[in-house]
Write a protein that holds these residues in place. Structure first.
Motif, PDB file in Angstrom:
ATOM      1  N   LEU A  91      38.727  63.764  39.605  1.00 19.11           N
ATOM      2  CA  LEU A  91      39.601  62.699  40.124  1.00 19.11           C
ATOM      3  C   LEU A  91      38.828  61.740  41.030  1.00 19.11           C
ATOM      4  O   LEU A  91      39.002  60.519  40.944  1.00 19.11           O
ATOM      5  CB  LEU A  91      40.789  63.300  40.876  1.00 19.11           C
ATOM      6  N   LEU A  92      37.982  62.284  41.885  1.00 21.22           N
ATOM      7  CA  LEU A  92      37.186  61.423  42.761  1.00 21.22           C
ATOM      8  C   LEU A  92      36.214  60.567  41.944  1.00 21.22           C
ATOM      9  O   LEU A  92      36.021  59.385  42.245  1.00 21.22           O
ATOM     10  CB  LEU A  92      36.420  62.265  43.780  1.00 21.22           C
ATOM     11  N   PHE A  93      35.618  61.147  40.904  1.00 13.42           N
ATOM     12  CA  PHE A  93      34.722  60.389  40.042  1.00 13.42           C
ATOM     13  C   PHE A  93      35.464  59.250  39.351  1.00 13.42           C
ATOM     14  O   PHE A  93      34.972  58.107  39.300  1.00 13.42           O
ATOM     15  CB  PHE A  93      34.083  61.321  39.003  1.00 13.42           C
ATOM     16  N   VAL A  94      36.658  59.510  38.828  1.00 18.07           N
ATOM     17  CA  VAL A  94      37.454  58.476  38.150  1.00 18.07           C
ATOM     18  C   VAL A  94      37.833  57.375  39.135  1.00 18.07           C
ATOM     19  O   VAL A  94      37.716  56.175  38.834  1.00 18.07           O
ATOM     20  CB  VAL A  94      38.696  59.095  37.476  1.00 18.07           C
ATOM     21  N   LEU A  95      38.278  57.739  40.320  1.00 25.14           N
ATOM     22  CA  LEU A  95      38.649  56.738  41.329  1.00 25.14           C
ATOM     23  C   LEU A  95      37.442  55.911  41.762  1.00 25.14           C
ATOM     24  O   LEU A  95      37.534  54.690  41.902  1.00 25.14           O
ATOM     25  CB  LEU A  95      39.292  57.415  42.536  1.00 25.14           C
ATOM     26  N   PHE A  96      36.300  56.581  41.976  1.00 28.29           N
ATOM     27  CA  PHE A  96      35.091  55.872  42.377  1.00 28.29           C
ATOM     28  C   PHE A  96      34.636  54.910  41.282  1.00 28.29           C
ATOM     29  O   PHE A  96      34.270  53.767  41.560  1.00 28.29           O
ATOM     30  CB  PHE A  96      33.987  56.889  42.700  1.00 28.29           C
ATOM     31  N   THR A  97      34.670  55.333  40.030  1.00 27.86           N
ATOM     32  CA  THR A  97      34.277  54.475  38.915  1.00 27.86           C
ATOM     33  C   THR A  97      35.207  53.270  38.788  1.00 27.86           C
ATOM     34  O   THR A  97      34.751  52.142  38.575  1.00 27.86           O
ATOM     35  CB  THR A  97      34.272  55.285  37.598  1.00 27.86           C
ATOM     36  N   ALA A  98      36.501  53.491  38.933  1.00 23.26           N
ATOM     37  CA  ALA A  98      37.461  52.383  38.873  1.00 23.26           C
ATOM     38  C   ALA A  98      37.237  51.400  40.018  1.00 23.26           C
ATOM     39  O   ALA A  98      37.312  50.180  39.835  1.00 23.26           O
ATOM     40  CB  ALA A  98      38.886  52.922  38.901  1.00 23.26           C
ATOM     41  N   MET A  99      36.937  51.922  41.188  1.00 24.76           N
ATOM     42  CA  MET A  99      36.706  51.054  42.344  1.00 24.76           C
ATOM     43  C   MET A  99      35.433  50.211  42.138  1.00 24.76           C
ATOM     44  O   MET A  99      35.432  49.006  42.410  1.00 24.76           O
ATOM     45  CB  MET A  99      36.567  51.898  43.610  1.00 24.76           C
ATOM     46  N   ILE A 100      34.380  50.810  41.650  1.00 24.24           N
ATOM     47  CA  ILE A 100      33.140  50.066  41.390  1.00 24.24           C
ATOM     48  C   ILE A 100      33.385  48.994  40.332  1.00 24.24           C
ATOM     49  O   ILE A 100      32.924  47.855  40.459  1.00 24.24           O
ATOM     50  CB  ILE A 100      32.012  51.031  40.944  1.00 24.24           C
ATOM     51  N   GLY A 101      34.120  49.322  39.278  1.00 23.20           N
ATOM     52  CA  GLY A 101      34.448  48.339  38.238  1.00 23.20           C
ATOM     53  C   GLY A 101      35.230  47.168  38.795  1.00 23.20           C
ATOM     54  O   GLY A 101      34.990  46.011  38.443  1.00 23.20           O
ATOM     55  N   GLN A 102      36.184  47.455  39.669  1.00 17.48           N
ATOM     56  CA  GLN A 102      36.981  46.386  40.276  1.00 17.48           C
ATOM     57  C   GLN A 102      36.122  45.487  41.152  1.00 17.48           C
ATOM     58  O   GLN A 102      36.279  44.264  41.157  1.00 17.48           O
ATOM     59  CB  GLN A 102      38.131  46.991  41.086  1.00 17.48           C
ATOM     60  N   ILE A 103      35.203  46.068  41.891  1.00 17.35           N
ATOM     61  CA  ILE A 103      34.314  45.276  42.751  1.00 17.35           C
ATOM     62  C   ILE A 103      33.439  44.359  41.897  1.00 17.35           C
ATOM     63  O   ILE A 103      33.265  43.178  42.212  1.00 17.35           O
ATOM     64  CB  ILE A 103      33.455  46.209  43.644  1.00 17.35           C
ATOM     65  N   VAL A 104      32.895  44.894  40.813  1.00 22.92           N
ATOM     66  CA  VAL A 104      32.037  44.090  39.940  1.00 22.92           C
ATOM     67  C   VAL A 104      32.821  42.939  39.319  1.00 22.92           C
ATOM     68  O   VAL A 104      32.364  41.791  39.293  1.00 22.92           O
ATOM     69  CB  VAL A 104      31.398  44.980  38.843  1.00 22.92           C
ATOM     70  N   ARG A 105      34.036  43.205  38.823  1.00 24.74           N
ATOM     71  CA  ARG A 105      34.865  42.139  38.232  1.00 24.74           C
ATOM     72  C   ARG A 105      35.252  41.092  39.272  1.00 24.74           C
ATOM     73  O   ARG A 105      35.288  39.900  38.978  1.00 24.74           O
ATOM     74  CB  ARG A 105      36.107  42.743  37.580  1.00 24.74           C
ATOM     75  N   SER A 106      35.521  41.522  40.481  1.00 24.99           N
ATOM     76  CA  SER A 106      35.872  40.592  41.546  1.00 24.99           C
ATOM     77  C   SER A 106      34.697  39.675  41.882  1.00 24.99           C
ATOM     78  O   SER A 106      34.869  38.458  42.059  1.00 24.99           O
ATOM     79  CB  SER A 106      36.305  41.369  42.780  1.00 24.99           C
ATOM     80  N   GLN A 107      33.508  40.238  41.959  1.00 24.18           N
ATOM     81  CA  GLN A 107      32.331  39.420  42.241  1.00 24.18           C
ATOM     82  C   GLN A 107      32.054  38.439  41.109  1.00 24.18           C
ATOM     83  O   GLN A 107      31.681  37.291  41.349  1.00 24.18           O
ATOM     84  CB  GLN A 107      31.117  40.310  42.474  1.00 24.18           C
ATOM     85  N   GLN A 108      32.241  38.877  39.875  1.00 27.10           N
ATOM     86  CA  GLN A 108      32.024  37.985  38.729  1.00 27.10           C
ATOM     87  C   GLN A 108      33.044  36.840  38.742  1.00 27.10           C
ATOM     88  O   GLN A 108      32.687  35.688  38.503  1.00 27.10           O
ATOM     89  CB  GLN A 108      32.127  38.756  37.424  1.00 27.10           C
ATOM     90  N   ALA A 109      34.300  37.149  39.035  1.00 23.40           N
ATOM     91  CA  ALA A 109      35.323  36.104  39.112  1.00 23.40           C
ATOM     92  C   ALA A 109      34.998  35.104  40.212  1.00 23.40           C
ATOM     93  O   ALA A 109      35.177  33.889  40.040  1.00 23.40           O
ATOM     94  CB  ALA A 109      36.693  36.725  39.348  1.00 23.40           C
TER      95      ALA A 109
END
Length: 126
Positions: free
Chosen positions: A19-37
């Motif tokens: 669960l922590l791995f899934v949450l951490f991966t989702a959070m990193i993905g969101q940060i990357v998409r936010s920076q790209q936007a």
């Protein structure tokens, strides 16, 4: 230790780790998409300003009676800007179009219509 409690710790730790791995991966993905936007937004704003600068530059050249009606390319703040001037005879106006090509495939096009005599901007089209 009771016999019913044996072996429950390992599956619990594995489930929590997963669960922590899934949450951490989702959070990193969101940060990357936010920076790209954010990068795309900044480039779109830069391209819009560069296109507006291209319009102003061609408007200035028209005011100096340099009525060269053709496409021209220049670089404004490391952004390639392609401008074109056309005369719209039926409306007694000049049409200036500027397209700015920025990084990441971002482009912005602005077209203005100017009064033929005063070179006042009559209409913007984005």
């Amino acid at each position: 230790m009771q016999e019913t409690e044996r072996g429950i710790a390992l599956p619990t730790v594995l489930a929590i780790s997963f669960l922590l791995f899934v949450l951490f991966t989702a959070m990193i993905g969101q940060i990357v998409r936010s920076q790209q936007a954010h990068r795309l937004y900044v480039e779109a704003v830069r391209a819009q300003y560069a296109a507006e600068s291209g319009i102003a530059w061609r408007q200035l050249r028209l005011s100096k009676k340099n009525n060269d009606i053709h496409m021209e390319e220049r670089e404004i703040d490391r952004i390639r800007v392609l401008t074109q001037v056309k005369r719209v005879n039926q409306l007694n106006q000049w049409q200036i179009s500027a397209t700015a090509f920025a990084r990441y495939g971002v482009s912005q096009t602005i077209t203005v219509y100017l009064d033929e005599n005063t070179l006042e901007i009559l209409r913007w089209v984005r």
